[in-house]
Design a protein around this motif. Structure first.
Motif, PDB file in Angstrom:
ATOM      1  N   LEU A 247       0.846  -1.201   0.000  1.00  0.00           N
ATOM      2  CA  LEU A 247       0.000   0.000   0.000  1.00  0.00           C
ATOM      3  C   LEU A 247       0.879   1.249   0.000  1.00  0.00           C
ATOM      4  O   LEU A 247       0.579   2.229  -0.675  1.00  0.00           O
ATOM      5  N   GLY A 248       1.994   1.195   0.752  1.00  0.00           N
ATOM      6  CA  GLY A 248       2.921   2.325   0.793  1.00  0.00           C
ATOM      7  C   GLY A 248       3.458   2.644  -0.595  1.00  0.00           C
ATOM      8  O   GLY A 248       3.583   3.803  -0.984  1.00  0.00           O
ATOM      9  N   MET A 249       3.771   1.600  -1.360  1.00  0.00           N
ATOM     10  CA  MET A 249       4.335   1.792  -2.699  1.00  0.00           C
ATOM     11  C   MET A 249       3.263   2.287  -3.673  1.00  0.00           C
ATOM     12  O   MET A 249       3.518   3.124  -4.535  1.00  0.00           O
ATOM     13  N   ARG A 282       0.462  -0.057   9.560  1.00  0.00           N
ATOM     14  CA  ARG A 282       0.915   0.446   8.252  1.00  0.00           C
ATOM     15  C   ARG A 282      -0.257   0.938   7.412  1.00  0.00           C
ATOM     16  O   ARG A 282      -0.129   1.846   6.600  1.00  0.00           O
ATOM     17  N   LEU A 283      -1.436   0.326   7.622  1.00  0.00           N
ATOM     18  CA  LEU A 283      -2.611   0.722   6.838  1.00  0.00           C
ATOM     19  C   LEU A 283      -3.277   1.972   7.411  1.00  0.00           C
ATOM     20  O   LEU A 283      -3.926   2.717   6.685  1.00  0.00           O
ATOM     21  N   LEU A 315       5.180   8.250  13.933  1.00  0.00           N
ATOM     22  CA  LEU A 315       5.087   9.700  13.721  1.00  0.00           C
ATOM     23  C   LEU A 315       3.985  10.021  12.724  1.00  0.00           C
ATOM     24  O   LEU A 315       3.214  10.965  12.893  1.00  0.00           O
ATOM     25  N   ASN A 316       3.921   9.168  11.694  1.00  0.00           N
ATOM     26  CA  ASN A 316       2.944   9.367  10.631  1.00  0.00           C
ATOM     27  C   ASN A 316       1.505   9.228  11.135  1.00  0.00           C
ATOM     28  O   ASN A 316       0.664  10.084  10.881  1.00  0.00           O
ATOM     29  N   THR A 317       1.226   8.142  11.894  1.00  0.00           N
ATOM     30  CA  THR A 317      -0.155   7.939  12.373  1.00  0.00           C
ATOM     31  C   THR A 317      -0.522   9.011  13.392  1.00  0.00           C
ATOM     32  O   THR A 317      -1.667   9.466  13.433  1.00  0.00           O
ATOM     33  N   LEU A 318       0.459   9.466  14.192  1.00  0.00           N
ATOM     34  CA  LEU A 318       0.166  10.512  15.173  1.00  0.00           C
ATOM     35  C   LEU A 318      -0.205  11.827  14.481  1.00  0.00           C
ATOM     36  O   LEU A 318      -1.147  12.509  14.880  1.00  0.00           O
ATOM     37  N   ALA A 319       0.573  12.147  13.434  1.00  0.00           N
ATOM     38  CA  ALA A 319       0.308  13.395  12.710  1.00  0.00           C
ATOM     39  C   ALA A 319      -1.117  13.385  12.142  1.00  0.00           C
ATOM     40  O   ALA A 319      -1.853  14.368  12.262  1.00  0.00           O
TER      41      ALA A 319
END
Ligand SMILES: [Zn+2]
Length: 382
Positions: A247-249, A282-283, A315-319
């Motif tokens: 999914l990231g890609m 990750r999702l 960091l990403n999910t917190l943002a």
């Protein structure tokens, strides 16, 4: 007459004994010379004078099975220390010796091929390993280095061929690698818009490794190139179901290639369903980004609460979570930072606090000496 012959018998014995004694003495003398040579070479090596050691070994008078093994190891030692030129000189000298057995010559050739490979002389390495395979088509130890060479040269057809041979000879499974090589070829064909060739190549990749998620991604690309949008989205989703890292890609590509509202809604529902089932962090960040794009941030409030309380925040999910909270607080005219603070603390605790300034190795506790590169006083706060 018989009496004379009988009298000559002791003389014949004496002469035979003398010549055997002479031969024995010569052999002993030769062995002594070889031992002196050997010890001198080793002494130079131990006193860090590799060039002098090399001169001694390269001018070695005669090689037997023990000294051949020692030469081989010596060359490998030079190669492992990054001294490729010295390794090449030792192994080339060994290969040129006329007194080697077939097995010794083969080992020396393999070592020489590895030297050429380490020196970046890929064409020379290729010809050494190919020659070995020609000599004995059943051998498998030359296949793996050849596969590495073709990988580096991006010669995917040859890499496939040699992997298939290696698979047959060593009975090891190279299916996953072969599928990757076919995918490389399919990507090249896709760039040239040879769509039929892409389809054929992907079939071969699937046959080599039916579980490949990369084949699914490329099948999605192929469907997209053919204008079959629904099929493309379905195939991309199948790839993500198989491997959530994808999914990231694929995320930016999916947002750009499928900007229509119903396609985005479909993707949102798909990720939401998978996240609910797997709780895969990750999702989560991508789910929140999609929710924002679709104006559904408030729908994610319960998920965000749970993530901040029990999940593994990044960091990403917190943002993205604070974005959801901000929109909820704005509406209710409140602001409660307690959950965010707890999640931030958990994230901070999971991060290594110290890092080696020399090699970059990260660690939780301060150490006087870096465990990775063994430098003293190189550790500092991240
Ligand atoms: Zn270090």
């Amino acid at each position: 007459m018989l009496e004379i012959l009988f009298l000559l018998l002791p003389l014949a014995f004496y002469s035979g004994w003398q010549s055997a004694r002479k031969r024995y003495k010569e052999r002993q003398e030769k062995r002594k010379q070889i031992s002196v040579h050997f010890v001198r070479g080793i002494n130079y090596l131990l006193s860090e004078q590799p060039d002098k050691a090399l001169d001694v070994f390269l001018n070695y008078p005669e090689i037997d099975e023990y000294t051949a093994d020692t030469f081989l190891l010596l060359g490998n030692l030079f190669r492992n220390r990054g001294e490729i030129n010295r390794a090449l000189r030792v192994h080339q000298n060994l290969v040129a010796r006329p007194d080697l057995s077939k097995a010794q010559r083969t080992s020396a050739m393999l070592a020489l091929g590895e030297d050429f490979f380490a020196a970046g002389m890929l064409d020379r390495a290729e010809s050494v390993f190919t020659e070995l395979l020609k000599d004995d088509p059943k051998r498998s130890d030359a296949c793996e280095p050849l596969r590495n060479i073709y990988e580096q040269l991006h010669e995917w057809d040859k890499a496939i061929e040699i992997s298939q041979c290696a698979q047959q000879r060593s009975k090891s499974d190279h299916g996953r690698l072969i599928a990757h090589y076919y995918c490389e070829l399919a990507t090249q064909e896709l760039q040239k818009n040879n769509l039929f060739k892409v389809e054929e190549t992907l079939k071969k990749a699937t046959k080599a490794y039916p579980d490949s998620s990369r084949v699914l991604v490329l099948a999605g690309d192929l469907a997209y190139a053919r204008g079959q949008m629904q099929e493309a989205m379905k195939t991309y989703q199948a790839a993500i179901s198989k491997d959530s890292r994808l999914l990231g890609m694929l995320f930016s590509k999916l947002l750009n290639d499928f900007p229509q509202q119903d396609a985005l809604e479909n993707l949102y529902q798909f990720i939401k369903q998978h996240f609910t089932q797997s709780q895969d962090t990750r999702l989560f960040a991508y789910l929140l980004q999609l929710a924002r794009k679709l104006g559904k941030l408030k729908e994610m409030h319960a998920h965000v609460d749970e993530h901040l309380l029990k999940g593994k925040p990044t960091l990403n999910t917190l943002a993205h979570s604070t974005e959801v909270l901000a929109s909820v607080w704005q509406e209710s005219n409140t602001c409660d930072m307690a959950q965010v603070q707890t999640a931030l603390q958990r994230l901070a605790n999971s991060q290594p606090e110290f890092q080696c300034g020399h090699c970059g190795y990260k660690m939780h506790d301060y150490l006087w000496r870096c465990p990775a590169c063994h430098q003293w006083d190189s550790v500092a706060n991240v």
